[in-house]
Design a protein around this motif. Sequence first.
Motif, mmCIF file in Angstrom:
data_model
loop_
_atom_site.group_PDB
_atom_site.id
_atom_site.type_symbol
_atom_site.label_atom_id
_atom_site.label_comp_id
_atom_site.label_asym_id
_atom_site.label_seq_id
_atom_site.Cartn_x
_atom_site.Cartn_y
_atom_site.Cartn_z
ATOM 1 N N LYS A 1 -1.022 3.360 25.423
ATOM 2 C CA LYS A 1 0.212 2.606 25.692
ATOM 3 C C LYS A 1 -0.067 1.468 26.654
ATOM 4 O O LYS A 1 0.431 0.354 26.487
ATOM 5 C CB LYS A 1 1.278 3.530 26.292
ATOM 6 C CG LYS A 1 1.799 4.577 25.345
ATOM 7 C CD LYS A 1 2.769 5.493 26.077
ATOM 8 C CE LYS A 1 3.137 6.684 25.193
ATOM 9 N NZ LYS A 1 3.914 7.687 25.938
ATOM 10 N N ILE A 2 -0.841 1.766 27.705
ATOM 11 C CA ILE A 2 -1.154 0.774 28.737
ATOM 12 C C ILE A 2 -2.632 0.881 29.109
ATOM 13 O O ILE A 2 -3.155 1.980 29.307
ATOM 14 C CB ILE A 2 -0.301 1.004 30.012
ATOM 15 C CG1 ILE A 2 1.143 0.560 29.783
ATOM 16 C CG2 ILE A 2 -0.872 0.273 31.228
ATOM 17 C CD1 ILE A 2 1.352 -0.935 29.571
ATOM 18 N N GLU B 1 -11.524 -5.432 20.969
ATOM 19 C CA GLU B 1 -10.103 -5.292 21.295
ATOM 20 C C GLU B 1 -9.532 -3.950 20.860
ATOM 21 O O GLU B 1 -8.454 -3.549 21.305
ATOM 22 C CB GLU B 1 -9.291 -6.434 20.673
ATOM 23 C CG GLU B 1 -9.180 -6.413 19.165
ATOM 24 C CD GLU B 1 -10.402 -6.954 18.419
ATOM 25 O OE1 GLU B 1 -10.384 -6.902 17.174
ATOM 26 O OE2 GLU B 1 -11.365 -7.419 19.068
ATOM 27 N N GLU B 2 -10.264 -3.207 20.039
ATOM 28 C CA GLU B 2 -9.821 -1.874 19.604
ATOM 29 C C GLU B 2 -9.686 -0.904 20.780
ATOM 30 O O GLU B 2 -9.012 0.117 20.660
ATOM 31 C CB GLU B 2 -10.815 -1.294 18.581
ATOM 32 C CG GLU B 2 -10.865 -2.063 17.271
ATOM 33 C CD GLU B 2 -9.584 -1.902 16.453
ATOM 34 O OE1 GLU B 2 -9.129 -0.761 16.277
ATOM 35 O OE2 GLU B 2 -9.050 -2.928 15.999
ATOM 36 N N ILE C 1 -4.915 -6.492 35.806
ATOM 37 C CA ILE C 1 -3.835 -6.844 34.901
ATOM 38 C C ILE C 1 -3.629 -5.662 33.960
ATOM 39 O O ILE C 1 -4.480 -4.772 33.868
ATOM 40 C CB ILE C 1 -4.134 -8.144 34.121
ATOM 41 C CG1 ILE C 1 -5.419 -8.013 33.295
ATOM 42 C CG2 ILE C 1 -4.203 -9.337 35.063
ATOM 43 C CD1 ILE C 1 -5.713 -9.206 32.400
ATOM 44 N N PHE C 2 -2.496 -5.657 33.288
ATOM 45 C CA PHE C 2 -2.142 -4.535 32.429
ATOM 46 C C PHE C 2 -1.776 -5.051 31.044
ATOM 47 O O PHE C 2 -1.022 -6.028 30.929
ATOM 48 C CB PHE C 2 -0.959 -3.772 33.030
ATOM 49 C CG PHE C 2 -1.239 -3.231 34.404
ATOM 50 C CD1 PHE C 2 -1.735 -1.943 34.580
ATOM 51 C CD2 PHE C 2 -1.035 -4.007 35.536
ATOM 52 C CE1 PHE C 2 -2.006 -1.447 35.852
ATOM 53 C CE2 PHE C 2 -1.303 -3.521 36.812
ATOM 54 C CZ PHE C 2 -1.787 -2.233 36.963
ATOM 55 N N VAL C 3 -2.306 -4.412 30.007
ATOM 56 C CA VAL C 3 -2.010 -4.819 28.638
ATOM 57 C C VAL C 3 -1.483 -3.625 27.842
ATOM 58 O O VAL C 3 -1.807 -2.475 28.151
ATOM 59 C CB VAL C 3 -3.241 -5.421 27.925
ATOM 60 C CG1 VAL C 3 -3.783 -6.623 28.681
ATOM 61 C CG2 VAL C 3 -4.344 -4.390 27.729
ATOM 62 N N ASN C 4 -0.671 -3.933 26.820
ATOM 63 C CA ASN C 4 -0.186 -2.850 25.970
ATOM 64 C C ASN C 4 -1.162 -2.605 24.816
ATOM 65 O O ASN C 4 -2.249 -3.194 24.786
ATOM 66 C CB ASN C 4 1.244 -3.133 25.486
ATOM 67 C CG ASN C 4 1.331 -4.327 24.550
ATOM 68 O OD1 ASN C 4 0.331 -4.835 24.040
ATOM 69 N ND2 ASN C 4 2.540 -4.800 24.319
ATOM 70 N N SER C 5 -0.786 -1.772 23.876
ATOM 71 C CA SER C 5 -1.697 -1.383 22.792
ATOM 72 C C SER C 5 -2.066 -2.552 21.884
ATOM 73 O O SER C 5 -3.072 -2.510 21.177
ATOM 74 C CB SER C 5 -1.078 -0.258 21.955
ATOM 75 O OG SER C 5 0.149 -0.678 21.403
ATOM 76 N N GLU C 6 -1.261 -3.609 21.912
ATOM 77 C CA GLU C 6 -1.546 -4.795 21.104
ATOM 78 C C GLU C 6 -2.313 -5.858 21.881
ATOM 79 O O GLU C 6 -2.556 -6.950 21.385
ATOM 80 C CB GLU C 6 -0.228 -5.376 20.575
ATOM 81 C CG GLU C 6 0.502 -4.403 19.653
ATOM 82 C CD GLU C 6 1.918 -4.843 19.353
ATOM 83 O OE1 GLU C 6 2.399 -5.834 19.951
ATOM 84 O OE2 GLU C 6 2.547 -4.189 18.514
ATOM 85 N N ASP D 1 -2.118 10.577 29.324
ATOM 86 C CA ASP D 1 -0.712 10.149 29.286
ATOM 87 C C ASP D 1 -0.531 8.807 28.585
ATOM 88 O O ASP D 1 0.484 8.141 28.768
ATOM 89 C CB ASP D 1 -0.159 10.045 30.712
ATOM 90 C CG ASP D 1 -0.156 11.379 31.438
ATOM 91 O OD1 ASP D 1 -0.125 12.423 30.757
ATOM 92 O OD2 ASP D 1 -0.186 11.383 32.678
ATOM 93 N N GLY D 2 -1.539 8.384 27.819
ATOM 94 C CA GLY D 2 -1.445 7.092 27.141
ATOM 95 C C GLY D 2 -1.968 5.941 27.978
ATOM 96 O O GLY D 2 -1.672 4.774 27.725
ATOM 97 N N PHE D 3 -2.793 6.263 28.981
ATOM 98 C CA PHE D 3 -3.330 5.255 29.902
ATOM 99 C C PHE D 3 -4.841 5.120 29.724
ATOM 100 O O PHE D 3 -5.543 6.092 29.488
ATOM 101 C CB PHE D 3 -3.030 5.656 31.354
ATOM 102 C CG PHE D 3 -3.695 4.798 32.389
ATOM 103 C CD1 PHE D 3 -3.210 3.537 32.688
ATOM 104 C CD2 PHE D 3 -4.820 5.249 33.066
ATOM 105 C CE1 PHE D 3 -3.818 2.743 33.644
ATOM 106 C CE2 PHE D 3 -5.443 4.464 34.025
ATOM 107 C CZ PHE D 3 -4.940 3.209 34.315
#
Length: 198
Positions: free
Chosen positions: A74-75, A67-68, A160-165, A105-107
């Motif tokens: 971000k996404i 999961e790391e 599907i899309f998940v955030n950093s958590e 870009d955090g993707f």
Amino acid sequence: MKRIFSMLMIVLCVITLVSCGGKNNYGKVNAKDGKEEYTSNGEENPVAGRSITEFKVKDINGNEVTEEIFKDKKITMINIWATFCGPCIEEIPYLQEIYAEKKDDGFNLVGIVSDGDSEENIEMANKILDKSKVEYTNILMGDSSLKDIVSQFGYVPVSIFVNSEGKIKGVFSAGAETKEEYLVKINNLLKEESKDEK
């Protein structure tokens, strides 16, 4: 003989379309807490709001993935695909383009090979990914908690899309989309996560 061959090809095409899932239309349904929720062909994302936590799997090259993988982005877009699915394979080249364009870009982009339960299918997946020079991680779900997420969908491709958590967002893609359609979702989600950070 030609007639039999033609009939077989038609049946095969129909089975492939049904198995893989087709093109879809997305519409804004409502706004909850100021955030837009979307459906696909009238469907709501069956795993929205759930969290993907504590899993340990292998990628198609045998490296360990946990999961790391979500933590520093971000996404993360999770693209669930299969080696038998034509639309899945067709979108892989532009998924790689999206990954290359947005990774700074955090993707992040992670593929799940839903039929990667045999050496033959893993070998086929590697050939498909090598052909498109894919750089993003593709994993095998094994008996991990990812299997429960994937089993909620009766078709591929699904994204599907998940955030950093590891929390799954309401926005999803049931079926293949164009590069432009994916980018609209990704850019909106990145903006949303940036606002949440402030």
